[in-house]
Design a protein around this motif. Structure first.
Motif, PDB file in Angstrom:
ATOM      1  N   ARG A  67     -19.572   3.452 -21.806  1.00 20.80           N
ATOM      2  CA  ARG A  67     -19.563   4.614 -23.056  1.00 20.80           C
ATOM      3  C   ARG A  67     -20.169   5.839 -22.425  1.00 20.80           C
ATOM      4  O   ARG A  67     -19.858   6.708 -23.201  1.00 20.80           O
ATOM      5  CB  ARG A  67     -20.227   3.781 -23.879  1.00 20.80           C
ATOM      6  CG  ARG A  67     -19.923   2.570 -24.538  1.00 20.80           C
ATOM      7  CD  ARG A  67     -18.567   2.474 -24.727  1.00 20.80           C
ATOM      8  NE  ARG A  67     -18.155   3.322 -25.896  1.00 20.80           N
ATOM      9  CZ  ARG A  67     -17.006   3.376 -26.589  1.00 20.80           C
ATOM     10  NH1 ARG A  67     -15.831   2.476 -25.723  1.00 20.80           N
ATOM     11  NH2 ARG A  67     -16.734   4.257 -27.507  1.00 20.80           N
ATOM     12  N   ARG A  68     -20.982   5.907 -21.688  1.00 21.40           N
ATOM     13  CA  ARG A  68     -21.492   7.150 -21.183  1.00 21.40           C
ATOM     14  C   ARG A  68     -20.369   7.916 -20.580  1.00 21.40           C
ATOM     15  O   ARG A  68     -20.419   9.428 -20.852  1.00 21.40           O
ATOM     16  CB  ARG A  68     -22.642   6.916 -20.001  1.00 21.40           C
ATOM     17  CG  ARG A  68     -23.077   8.268 -19.456  1.00 21.40           C
ATOM     18  CD  ARG A  68     -24.461   8.049 -18.611  1.00 21.40           C
ATOM     19  NE  ARG A  68     -24.425   6.792 -17.537  1.00 21.40           N
ATOM     20  CZ  ARG A  68     -23.884   7.194 -16.511  1.00 21.40           C
ATOM     21  NH1 ARG A  68     -23.576   8.523 -16.050  1.00 21.40           N
ATOM     22  NH2 ARG A  68     -23.995   6.345 -15.443  1.00 21.40           N
ATOM     23  N   ALA A  69     -19.339   7.552 -20.001  1.00 21.42           N
ATOM     24  CA  ALA A  69     -18.123   7.993 -19.009  1.00 21.42           C
ATOM     25  C   ALA A  69     -17.289   8.574 -20.317  1.00 21.42           C
ATOM     26  O   ALA A  69     -16.448   9.495 -20.054  1.00 21.42           O
ATOM     27  CB  ALA A  69     -17.570   7.096 -18.158  1.00 21.42           C
ATOM     28  N   LEU A  70     -17.385   8.329 -21.419  1.00 23.15           N
ATOM     29  CA  LEU A  70     -16.530   8.634 -22.476  1.00 23.15           C
ATOM     30  C   LEU A  70     -16.972   9.980 -23.453  1.00 23.15           C
ATOM     31  O   LEU A  70     -16.135  10.223 -24.269  1.00 23.15           O
ATOM     32  CB  LEU A  70     -15.962   7.558 -23.626  1.00 23.15           C
ATOM     33  CG  LEU A  70     -15.526   6.293 -22.836  1.00 23.15           C
ATOM     34  CD1 LEU A  70     -15.211   5.075 -23.900  1.00 23.15           C
ATOM     35  CD2 LEU A  70     -14.076   6.447 -22.066  1.00 23.15           C
ATOM     36  N   VAL A  71     -18.106  10.255 -23.261  1.00 20.64           N
ATOM     37  CA  VAL A  71     -18.811  11.303 -24.006  1.00 20.64           C
ATOM     38  C   VAL A  71     -18.686  12.500 -22.999  1.00 20.64           C
ATOM     39  O   VAL A  71     -19.369  12.425 -22.043  1.00 20.64           O
ATOM     40  CB  VAL A  71     -20.074  11.030 -24.481  1.00 20.64           C
ATOM     41  CG1 VAL A  71     -20.675  12.031 -25.393  1.00 20.64           C
ATOM     42  CG2 VAL A  71     -20.011   9.759 -25.375  1.00 20.64           C
ATOM     43  N   THR A  72     -18.181  13.464 -23.585  1.00 17.86           N
ATOM     44  CA  THR A  72     -18.250  14.925 -22.850  1.00 17.86           C
ATOM     45  C   THR A  72     -19.457  15.516 -23.306  1.00 17.86           C
ATOM     46  O   THR A  72     -19.910  15.419 -24.155  1.00 17.86           O
ATOM     47  CB  THR A  72     -16.774  15.627 -23.383  1.00 17.86           C
ATOM     48  OG1 THR A  72     -16.928  15.884 -24.588  1.00 17.86           O
ATOM     49  CG2 THR A  72     -15.687  14.836 -23.024  1.00 17.86           C
ATOM     50  N   PRO A  73     -19.684  16.561 -22.109  1.00 18.40           N
ATOM     51  CA  PRO A  73     -20.979  17.344 -22.305  1.00 18.40           C
ATOM     52  C   PRO A  73     -20.821  18.339 -23.694  1.00 18.40           C
ATOM     53  O   PRO A  73     -21.889  18.511 -24.686  1.00 18.40           O
ATOM     54  CB  PRO A  73     -20.878  18.303 -21.253  1.00 18.40           C
ATOM     55  CG  PRO A  73     -20.335  17.555 -20.180  1.00 18.40           C
ATOM     56  CD  PRO A  73     -19.200  16.897 -20.953  1.00 18.40           C
ATOM     57  N   GLU A  74     -19.423  18.888 -23.913  1.00 17.46           N
ATOM     58  CA  GLU A  74     -19.318  19.412 -25.158  1.00 17.46           C
ATOM     59  C   GLU A  74     -19.655  18.874 -26.366  1.00 17.46           C
ATOM     60  O   GLU A  74     -19.930  19.463 -27.517  1.00 17.46           O
ATOM     61  CB  GLU A  74     -17.739  19.905 -25.210  1.00 17.46           C
ATOM     62  CG  GLU A  74     -17.356  21.030 -24.032  1.00 17.46           C
ATOM     63  CD  GLU A  74     -16.938  20.217 -22.783  1.00 17.46           C
ATOM     64  OE1 GLU A  74     -16.534  20.992 -21.891  1.00 17.46           O
ATOM     65  OE2 GLU A  74     -17.399  18.999 -22.590  1.00 17.46           O
ATOM     66  N   GLN A  75     -19.455  17.635 -26.388  1.00 15.98           N
ATOM     67  CA  GLN A  75     -19.765  16.724 -27.680  1.00 15.98           C
ATOM     68  C   GLN A  75     -21.162  16.603 -27.976  1.00 15.98           C
ATOM     69  O   GLN A  75     -21.385  16.341 -29.162  1.00 15.98           O
ATOM     70  CB  GLN A  75     -18.974  15.316 -27.458  1.00 15.98           C
ATOM     71  CG  GLN A  75     -17.491  15.241 -27.478  1.00 15.98           C
ATOM     72  CD  GLN A  75     -17.121  13.674 -27.191  1.00 15.98           C
ATOM     73  OE1 GLN A  75     -17.433  13.335 -26.352  1.00 15.98           O
ATOM     74  NE2 GLN A  75     -16.398  13.402 -28.308  1.00 15.98           N
ATOM     75  N   VAL A  76     -21.828  16.766 -26.923  1.00 18.29           N
ATOM     76  CA  VAL A  76     -23.314  16.674 -27.279  1.00 18.29           C
ATOM     77  C   VAL A  76     -24.134  18.211 -27.262  1.00 18.29           C
ATOM     78  O   VAL A  76     -25.298  17.945 -27.251  1.00 18.29           O
ATOM     79  CB  VAL A  76     -24.081  15.590 -26.557  1.00 18.29           C
ATOM     80  CG1 VAL A  76     -23.823  14.131 -26.740  1.00 18.29           C
ATOM     81  CG2 VAL A  76     -23.892  15.910 -24.935  1.00 18.29           C
TER      82      VAL A  76
END
Length: 286
Positions: free
Chosen positions: A20-29
């Motif tokens: 799941r970590r691999a699916l979240v982009t820096p921009e999203q957070v």
């Protein structure tokens, strides 16, 4: 088993967090993407910072060195990883200090009352098990799709059968939903022989399965509306209801009364009279 290494089987929590970590982009957070990122998604240290835990503790979680994190920690991780309510529940279920009990697996058998119900309803209907094996169906279900007869597996058909792929108007979305629902159905029952067999076959045969399975998506495949392309009557817009009966699911397809799809289902019903009653004893995978 289930196409996992020994470490993955012993560390479902860590495998899920990594995927799941691999699916979240820096921009999203709200983090800068940067030009030299060597990993997809977020770095481990970024997740730890955003969740309010130490990088070392997050490393221990992912590597299976700490298998009993608090609910507060897991809820913080779920927030950072943008998990929805169902995914958060799945994550919480992976983290437990209790040993998994030895399961007594009963054969999936369709009770006589369900066979009677299938014979009496005037819409396509069938019974499926936890692995999407079709265990029983009525004639109209087989008229809708020959892959809805006992012995076929719906997930296998969806991924490997060209006729089923043409049947599904939105095959891409269907595969996403089915594979995520299959992940939920498995839960932590990773030694179930039927699950092991099916995952192994699909992992070898379907790139689509391999890519989606690696995402660790979790979803409930519930009722809704779908559109299919029947080779004889053409496009059908159908509602789908899934009703739990014991440990099985009764699935029914039906159209809006008086609609064009309703008329087409009536035509299929007349065609279904020539179809032999589906044999629930057949157990091959088609």
């Amino acid at each position: 088993m289930l196409n996992m290494s020994d470490d993955d089987r012993a560390n479902l929590l860590g495998s899920y967090l990594r995927a799941r970590r691999a699916l979240v982009t820096p921009e999203q957070v709200g983090l800068p993407a940067g030009a030299n990122r060597r990993v997809p998604g977020l770095r481990r240290e970024e997740v730890a910072m955003l969740a309010g835990i130490s990088a070392d503790y997050h490393l221990r979680l992912e590597r299976g060195r700490d298998k009993n994190p608090s609910a507060q920690v897991l809820e913080s991780l779920a927030r950072v990883l943008h998990l929805d309510e169902l995914e958060q529940k799945y994550l919480l279920g992976l983290a437990t200090s209790r040993p998994r009990p030895q399961r007594r697996r009963k054969p999936e058998r369709v009770p006589a009352r369900l066979h009677q119900l299938l014979a009496s309803v005037q819409v396509p209907a069938f019974v499926e098990g936890r692995a999407f094996d079709v265990l029983a169906s009525n004639r109209l279900a087989v008229a809708l799709s020959p892959r809805l007869q006992p012995g076929y597996n719906r997930l296998r058909s969806l991924l490997l059968d060209p006729e089923e792929q043409a049947f599904q108007q939105d095959w891409t979305r269907s595969t996403e939903g089915f594979i995520a629902a299959f992940r939920k159905s498995i839960g932590d029952d990773i030694d179930n022989p039927r699950f092991v067999e099916l995952v192994g076959e699909l992992a070898l045969s379907s790139e689509r399965f391999r890519n989606l399975w690696a995402r660790y998506d979790v979803r409930s495949l519930e009722g809704g509306t779908t559109t299919v392309n029947h080779p004889v009557v053409g496009e059908l817009r159908l509602h789908r209801d899934k009703l739990p009966v014991d440990d099985l699911l009764l699935v029914l397809y039906y159209a809006d009364q008086g609609s064009e799809s309703d008329e087409k289902l009536r035509l299929l019903a007349s065609m279904a009279q020539t179809i032999p009653t589906p044999d629930a004893r057949r157990i091959t995978n088609g």
